[in-house]
Design an enzyme around this catalytic site. Sequence first.
Site, PDB file in Angstrom:
ATOM      1  CG  ASP A 692      -1.997   0.954   1.193  1.00 58.35           C
ATOM      2  OD1 ASP A 692      -2.745   0.940   0.193  1.00 58.35           O
ATOM      3  OD2 ASP A 692      -2.090   1.782   2.117  1.00 58.35           O
ATOM      4  CE  LYS A 696      -1.407   5.213   1.427  1.00 60.03           C
ATOM      5  NZ  LYS A 696      -1.549   5.350   2.868  1.00 60.03           N
TER       6      LYS A 696
END
Length: 839
Positions: A692, A696
């Site tokens: 995750d 980003k």
Amino acid sequence: MSAVAPLDPPAFARAPQRACHVHKFGGSSLADAAHIARLAALVATDARLRPVVVSAMAGTTNALVALGDAACAGEDWKPGWAALRTRHLETADAFESDTGGALHIALEADLGVLARDLQTLEAHADARDDDATLARIHGCGEQLSSRLAQAALGPEWHRLDAREVLVVHAAEMGAVVDWDASRAKLAAWRLAHGARDVVITGFVARDADGRDTTLGRNGSDYSAAIFANLFDADALTIWTDVDGVLSADPRLVPDAVCLDAMSYAEACELAYFGAKVLHPQTLAPVQSRGVPVRIRNSRNPAAPGTLIAPEAAPAASPVKGLSLVRDVAVLELVGNGLVGVPGMAERLFAALHGAGVSVTMISQGSSEHSICCVVRAEQAQRGHDAIVEAFADAIAEGQAQGVAMTGDLCVLAAVGDGMVGAQGVAARLFDGLAQAHVNIRAIAQGASERNISVAIAQDDATRALRAAHAAFWLSPQTVSVGVIGPGNVGRALLAQLGEVIPALRARAGVDLRLRALASGRRMHLADAALDPATAGTLLDEAAAACDLDAFAAHVRGGHLPHAMIVDCSASDAVAAKYADWLAAGIHVVTPNKHAGSGDWQRYLRIADARAQGASRFLYEATVGAGLPVIVTLRNLLDTGDSLHAIDGMLSGTLAWLFNSYDGRRPFSELVREAQALGYTEPDPRDDLSGLDVARKLVILAREAGRTLSLDDVAIESLVPEALREVPLAVFLERLRELDAPMQARLEAARADGCGLRHIAHLGADGEASVGVRALPADHACMHTRLTDNLVQFTTARYADNPLVVQGPGAGPQVTAAGVFGDVLSIAHALGARTGWRHA
Ligand code: ADP
Ligand code: ASP
Ligand code: MG
């Protein structure tokens, strides 16, 4: 006794006694016996003489036109005739129970004439050339309705068949009144009948030879104005089914507003450009005498209506109203040889005049390279041929290139006395149209500056009208909004929207209308705006199966000026639709990381589509939730700074874990606690894997112009190899296996005077990594709290001391606020006046 004080009567009701007040009732005010029965109360004013002009019962003229057409085509008209008969006789029962009574007999007589005329047309083809027969058929509705109205108003009322007194002749612009003849005939009629209240048939008249004719569709408004002139009336009230003249056709613009007052000139322009509420010729006969006209609602007589008078006080908006003329075409004569040649325009218009083609709008560039005019679609070919013929020599000699014809257009007109001398009106109109992606084909502004007209594609008509309406603040900026995936963030967003939408509308002029909601499996589409606070419940079992294309088509609609989809799902399949949506002009806002960090080619397609649809794609909440991370990076780059490195803590969950981990409690215990507090994904491995965070980092790198994909990021997963594929329960059971290695790393770091943090890094030469790092105690990341995110931008300008964005970077509330911020920045670009205003 009522506790409520009686209201003062409205000003117009307190007007001085009038000698003669003409009333006109449209078909909608005569729809059935109940409506007709209300006439007496509505005309109970203080005027001494009340001529009441009536149209046919609602729908009757259309039915009569169809009957006439059927008879001419030799088709069976009898069932249609019988239906009309039944409707009128049944309505008569309310006013006369005896079917043998005078009213029934008179109606039967009119219906008999109608049947004979239809019979004649059916049987004798040569009779079809006789316009008078057809006019008598079309005008029969007024004969019938005037008898019913007379019965409702009472025995002291006269009835006047307008054909006995009204003499007109046909002209290019419609019927023209022979005033002297009409005045003399009315005087004779009044001499014979005395000065009593009278019901008059609208719409119908005769020519000088005594042949029946009509004033054209919707013509009973015109009849009323003619009689107001002939009776020397000092007031005319036109009763209809809306509260007055509205800023636009309410059937197309639901939030059109009722105008208090307009000038004759404004009303004329609006009527000429298609506002059905008034027949375009209506005002001429009253204008010459300055008779005030009031448009009122027979179904809502409490409303004051719209006053049309010689002058009207300026209103808040420079534009009073908008209207549409449908079914037009543009004819354009193009030619280099036309430049500076005198008489070109004259020759063109003479040709159109000769062919009987009427011109709605003219525009000519000052280079005179082309002359362009808008004509009615059915006359376009005739007009085209006439111009080609008139310019045959110029075309043959190559001075003119030819005549281009573009069909399927309509004209949108903005009308208002306030436009005279006002600056920026056209800009506002064009801006509103541009934002709604409406292409303008031709533009004209009358020298009076009272009207700006644009020719646009017919398909764009409604959307253009609404966008233009919104642009003049007749209604707020309107955005059709669809929300996908009401999980935690989606639900928080809906709650925030529910709280703020009313204030946004009132204070900022932005009208966010939630019109569609979808989850992975279901969707709910609505025409009217849903209440975001309760909309979530609409996605129950009863809702339709989710179809993302239908969802987007609905959000885009044909009519609302702007559209936006907010994707709060974490679905790759939804992200796969962004390019199509953006290309279709739908703005997209999302906290979903798939598009920004997924397949590179898809990312490029999205960037292209955004440019093509002139729509915006905002995703601030994909990094740092509500923190201004992406916008900060954008501002740095847009102002010419160059990026050296990005370092930071991009996961609220991992931030919390390492902020809390001091070796006193095992790492696994903290993972369990984070899970219990709802800080982790349902499967904590989704956070611990670092994937995750890597997403980003990819989003930020791409924002900075780097070509980076997930595969290029060196990701250190905190999940040991052996635990990556096992079921969640097994993973949780064996969580302790994380403890020893983590403890060893912590001790090693401490030995060097460092602590542990989970860090993402993007270097100047493109290297990207995600993992646990040992950082010195004075590093900014060592001074974070709880779930803080921290992003450090090292740039040319911020070289020695990087720019830092820090704050809570996880949780549905702050993420939703980040999404909402993007929604508002789009609204802002559309013209919303957001921001605090001091009283
Ligand atoms: P009537 O039967 O009373 O003559 P019409 O149907 O001819 O009524 O005209 C009234 C209708 O005109 C309204 O119901 C409305 O739908 C339509 N209309 C179109 N444009 C406007 C406008 N600018 N203001 C008010 N009404 C309008
Ligand atoms: N009845 C006529 C029509 O429908 C005239 C009118 O209603 O104004 O056109
Ligand atoms: Mg009408």
